[in-house]
Scaffold this motif. Sequence first.
Motif, PDB file in Angstrom:
ATOM      1  N   THR A  54       0.832  -1.208   0.000  1.00 53.68           N
ATOM      2  CA  THR A  54       0.000   0.000   0.000  1.00 53.68           C
ATOM      3  C   THR A  54       0.862   1.251   0.000  1.00 53.68           C
ATOM      4  N   PHE A  55       1.981   1.194   0.711  1.00 51.96           N
ATOM      5  CA  PHE A  55       2.859   2.360   0.744  1.00 51.96           C
ATOM      6  C   PHE A  55       3.382   2.674  -0.660  1.00 51.96           C
ATOM      7  N   VAL A  56       3.846   1.620  -1.346  1.00 48.39           N
ATOM      8  CA  VAL A  56       4.378   1.830  -2.703  1.00 48.39           C
ATOM      9  C   VAL A  56       3.289   2.377  -3.610  1.00 48.39           C
ATOM     10  N   LEU A  57       2.071   1.786  -3.484  1.00 52.34           N
ATOM     11  CA  LEU A  57       0.980   2.228  -4.350  1.00 52.34           C
ATOM     12  C   LEU A  57       0.650   3.699  -4.113  1.00 52.34           C
ATOM     13  N   PHE A  58       0.626   4.102  -2.832  1.00 52.62           N
ATOM     14  CA  PHE A  58       0.094   5.427  -2.537  1.00 52.62           C
ATOM     15  C   PHE A  58       1.144   6.530  -2.502  1.00 52.62           C
ATOM     16  N   PHE A  59       2.402   6.178  -2.251  1.00 50.66           N
ATOM     17  CA  PHE A  59       3.359   7.270  -2.098  1.00 50.66           C
ATOM     18  C   PHE A  59       4.500   7.240  -3.101  1.00 50.66           C
ATOM     19  N   VAL A  60       4.817   6.081  -3.652  1.00 50.69           N
ATOM     20  CA  VAL A  60       5.953   6.010  -4.560  1.00 50.69           C
ATOM     21  C   VAL A  60       5.503   6.076  -6.010  1.00 50.69           C
ATOM     22  N   VAL A  61       4.522   5.236  -6.354  1.00 50.55           N
ATOM     23  CA  VAL A  61       4.026   5.272  -7.729  1.00 50.55           C
ATOM     24  C   VAL A  61       3.429   6.648  -8.015  1.00 50.55           C
ATOM     25  N   ASN A  62       2.673   7.157  -7.047  1.00 51.96           N
ATOM     26  CA  ASN A  62       2.131   8.502  -7.181  1.00 51.96           C
ATOM     27  C   ASN A  62       2.619   9.338  -6.020  1.00 51.96           C
ATOM     28  N   THR A  63       3.281  10.421  -6.324  1.00 50.69           N
ATOM     29  CA  THR A  63       3.835  11.239  -5.260  1.00 50.69           C
ATOM     30  C   THR A  63       2.719  12.059  -4.607  1.00 50.69           C
ATOM     31  N   PRO A  64       2.952  12.526  -3.386  1.00 46.09           N
ATOM     32  CA  PRO A  64       1.975  13.403  -2.733  1.00 46.09           C
ATOM     33  C   PRO A  64       1.622  14.618  -3.595  1.00 46.09           C
ATOM     34  N   ASP A  65       2.567  15.064  -4.421  1.00 41.42           N
ATOM     35  CA  ASP A  65       2.270  16.195  -5.311  1.00 41.42           C
ATOM     36  C   ASP A  65       1.106  15.868  -6.239  1.00 41.42           C
ATOM     37  N   ASP A  66       1.145  14.644  -6.793  1.00 42.16           N
ATOM     38  CA  ASP A  66       0.058  14.214  -7.692  1.00 42.16           C
ATOM     39  C   ASP A  66      -1.265  14.207  -6.954  1.00 42.16           C
ATOM     40  N   MET A  67      -1.204  13.672  -5.716  1.00 43.44           N
ATOM     41  CA  MET A  67      -2.436  13.588  -4.929  1.00 43.44           C
ATOM     42  C   MET A  67      -3.007  14.976  -4.685  1.00 43.44           C
ATOM     43  N   ALA A  68      -2.100  15.899  -4.315  1.00 45.29           N
ATOM     44  CA  ALA A  68      -2.553  17.252  -4.020  1.00 45.29           C
ATOM     45  C   ALA A  68      -3.220  17.857  -5.241  1.00 45.29           C
ATOM     46  N   ILE A 127      -0.180  23.675  -3.184  1.00 38.19           N
ATOM     47  CA  ILE A 127       0.197  22.263  -3.047  1.00 38.19           C
ATOM     48  C   ILE A 127       0.994  22.064  -1.772  1.00 38.19           C
ATOM     49  N   THR A 128       1.954  22.955  -1.530  1.00 37.09           N
ATOM     50  CA  THR A 128       2.767  22.835  -0.320  1.00 37.09           C
ATOM     51  C   THR A 128       1.899  22.911   0.921  1.00 37.09           C
ATOM     52  N   LYS A 129       0.936  23.828   0.885  1.00 38.06           N
ATOM     53  CA  LYS A 129       0.061  23.990   2.044  1.00 38.06           C
ATOM     54  C   LYS A 129      -0.769  22.722   2.274  1.00 38.06           C
ATOM     55  N   TRP A 130      -1.291  22.174   1.170  1.00 36.66           N
ATOM     56  CA  TRP A 130      -2.106  20.959   1.265  1.00 36.66           C
ATOM     57  C   TRP A 130      -1.293  19.823   1.879  1.00 36.66           C
ATOM     58  N   LYS A 131      -0.046  19.682   1.387  1.00 34.03           N
ATOM     59  CA  LYS A 131       0.802  18.601   1.888  1.00 34.03           C
ATOM     60  C   LYS A 131       1.140  18.826   3.352  1.00 34.03           C
ATOM     61  N   GLU A 132       1.409  20.092   3.715  1.00 30.37           N
ATOM     62  CA  GLU A 132       1.794  20.406   5.078  1.00 30.37           C
ATOM     63  C   GLU A 132       0.677  20.050   6.059  1.00 30.37           C
ATOM     64  N   GLU A 133      -0.568  20.379   5.652  1.00 33.44           N
ATOM     65  CA  GLU A 133      -1.692  20.113   6.537  1.00 33.44           C
ATOM     66  C   GLU A 133      -1.843  18.629   6.827  1.00 33.44           C
ATOM     67  N   ARG A 134      -1.479  17.808   5.884  1.00 30.94           N
ATOM     68  CA  ARG A 134      -1.661  16.371   6.051  1.00 30.94           C
ATOM     69  C   ARG A 134      -0.370  15.643   6.380  1.00 30.94           C
ATOM     70  N   GLY A 135       0.687  16.385   6.571  1.00 30.75           N
ATOM     71  CA  GLY A 135       1.954  15.759   6.932  1.00 30.75           C
ATOM     72  C   GLY A 135       2.625  15.025   5.784  1.00 30.75           C
ATOM     73  N   TYR A 136       2.254  15.360   4.549  1.00 27.47           N
ATOM     74  CA  TYR A 136       2.873  14.697   3.405  1.00 27.47           C
ATOM     75  C   TYR A 136       4.114  15.455   2.912  1.00 27.47           C
ATOM     76  N   ASP A 137       4.525  16.480   3.658  1.00 24.05           N
ATOM     77  CA  ASP A 137       5.663  17.270   3.172  1.00 24.05           C
ATOM     78  C   ASP A 137       6.984  16.684   3.648  1.00 24.05           C
ATOM     79  N   LYS A 138       6.926  15.616   4.433  1.00 22.35           N
ATOM     80  CA  LYS A 138       8.171  15.016   4.919  1.00 22.35           C
ATOM     81  C   LYS A 138       8.805  14.154   3.819  1.00 22.35           C
ATOM     82  N   PRO A 139      10.113  13.856   3.982  1.00 22.13           N
ATOM     83  CA  PRO A 139      10.741  12.959   3.009  1.00 22.13           C
ATOM     84  C   PRO A 139      10.114  11.566   3.108  1.00 22.13           C
TER      85      PRO A 139
END
Lengths: 466, 325
Positions: B23-37, B51-63
């Motif tokens: 699930t991790f590969v499906l949700f974060f590697v194949v599609n980056t958080p940028d795509d999701m945003a 996009i940065t704000k959206w990621k920050e709110e959900r904690g997706y801005d981390k490496p």
Amino acid sequence: MPVIFITDGLIFLLVFMVLGFVLYARGHEHLRAPWRDVTRRPIAMSAAIILFVYIVFGLFDSLHFHPRLEASDSNEPVYSSEISSVLDVLLGDLRNNTERTYSAPLASYAFSKEMIEQTDGTQIRTYPRLKYGGAHLDDPSSQSNTDIIKRILISFFLGLLVSVSVTGIILLILSKRNNLGFKETMNKCVRNELPVPWYAIFITLCLIITIFTCVICLSQSYHVFGTDKVGQDVLYQSLKSIRTGLVIGTLTTLIMLPFAIMTGLMAGYFRGWIDDVIQYLYTTLNSIPGVLLIAASILLLQVYISNHEADFSSLEQRGDLRLLFLCIILGITSWTGLCRLLRAETLKLREVDYVQAAQAFGVGNLRIMLRHLLPNVMHIVMISIVLDFSGLVLAEAVLSYVGIGVDPSMHSWGNMINSARLEIARDPVVWWSLAAAFIFMFILVLSANLFSDAVRDAFDPRIREN
Amino acid sequence: MINYILRRIAYAIPILIGVNIITFVLFFVVNTPDDMARMQLGDKHISEAAITKWKEERGYDKPILWNNNAQAVGKVTETIFFQNSVKLFLFDFGRSDSGRDISYDIGQRMLPSLSITVPGLVFGLLAYITFGLILAFFRGSYIDVSGVILCVAMMSVSGLFYIIGGQFLIGKLLHLVPISGYDTGFNSIKFIVLPVFIGLIGGIGASTRWYRTIFLEEMGKDYVRTAKAKGLSETSVLYKHVLMNGLIPILTGVVVILPSLFMGSLIVESFFAIPGLGSYTIDAISSQDFAIVRSMVFLGSVLYIIGLILTDISYTLVDPRVRLN
């Protein structure tokens, strides 16, 4: 100008593979025997003929091309950007004769009242005439019933005539083949004394031909299954949906088959750590709920498509990619069952004398698997192909309803049901879209189920012995 | 026995890790958080800041896997993988993309799901076993043949048809029960009856046929012949021998889905507007809430694996011949 979608290519690859198998099996008695057994079952033969009709529709719908535009000044042929299939051409007016909105099956008037301006300038609220449905009649309210009955009667007799002649031709060929008189062959067919149950085949053929002539005759000037919200003919949609259903049912299995066979054989034959790895793999995949895995993957595909919109030249191409992707995902979620069966069977087979003998002779592992194990597990593969088919066709409808099925722009029974599910709440009820989708799906799945039962009975050695 | 159970649980851990990685590969590697945003925010020409704000709110801005900017243990924990995937093992599902607490929602929605699935399972088993036994008892007769044909026909009808048809017939034409909805306490019964009944009808074809085969197989065995030779009546053979032995594969087959009953049924719940986990998942799929879908994938896998372990245990309890190893 022909266009080949990926799924088109795979479908025709599948057709060639089946043809190749048929040619190969003709020369091998042990491959022919179970299939011959299938042809001895009346229900299986009836089901096979219905399936064949569906497949023909699906194949015609898989030949796509850009139609040529007639009005062009230059010598270079100009092609429309639109993509149609051979089936569209065969169906002709069915595609283009669209009304404005809903109309009931065989109706001449629209489904809902509208304001219409009369010749004297006054406006009245009434049911407007349809553009195509019953357009040849002067006064449909009094004439349409008699016209429909007349058409049904005429086409019924026409259908009977055609089916009698088709039956006659087949009987002639049969009597030539068996060196019997025509009458004698006919009697034998009726009394079911020939090995193949021809009476069942004839009944099915007659039914299909008669229904076809009736539908063709009526569809010339009516919408047999009515029209949907945007006025498109429901019969046309149902026929176009056949391809989607067949593609999902067959390509999914085709895609997962090599992988399932390979892993199943390897796990059973090598055992040890290879077995552990493969078992781990399929337990892991199996433990993810299938619908959720499909949902996750389709969501991701949507993200991919929306970010790479430029890569797709047409709506159809996008829909096709999604269809293929859906087949792959369904394949990933469904290979585990077959793999487990094959593993269990191979575990038993590897202890059998001929495999041991081959090992003692120093035959390579790959060769043992291909020459000795694979042919002996083929019956399991064959059974699971036909058993999976109907489940996959039904799954497509459910997935499309959830919104993770085929592309919404694509014709499919699931999409038809999905878009029609609010119509059932209308008053009066708009039932024909739903009914048409369910009827078409029911006939396909029922024949597939009946056929697969016969195949299972014929192939399963446990049942065959009894 | 305890030893065996512990070993089975230990074996389940690598599988859960595998599920998590998939699930991790499906949700974060194949599609980056940028795509999701970009997908969530809708607009293709969205500003980088949004996009940065959206990621920050959900904690997706981390490496994704390794955080060089953090201190000591933080190098591992301050990452998307740790925050969003490893925490699932502690059943800490975090917040959905729309900001709601997923664990709280799941707790709220389990009961409505169970109120549909448990009666469905109980009444379904009763009905299917009865029908299967009847068909097996009359084997070879017209009752059997027509029953099997009916089963095949019912199997071939799409499940959606039963739902839509049932809602239309019982809810709209006969006005016996409300078409959809849910209520708390005893008031919920009138909302539950229809989905349970329709679920039961939908499963009749496949299950009855399957149980009939099990009973027929049991009837062909030697001990049945012995019982009959002893002069036992047909009905007492049927109830005391065939039914009891046939129940073994049936009930052990049911055990695997017991934990999954919590998950509810996707289609039924969304059609009948029951606020259970099934409709929760469907809503998450249609609103493309990745956090919820991810949590449900994990929860579903855990429940399935528990079901597998329970199945193995039930085999050893029911059938002493099965050894524990």
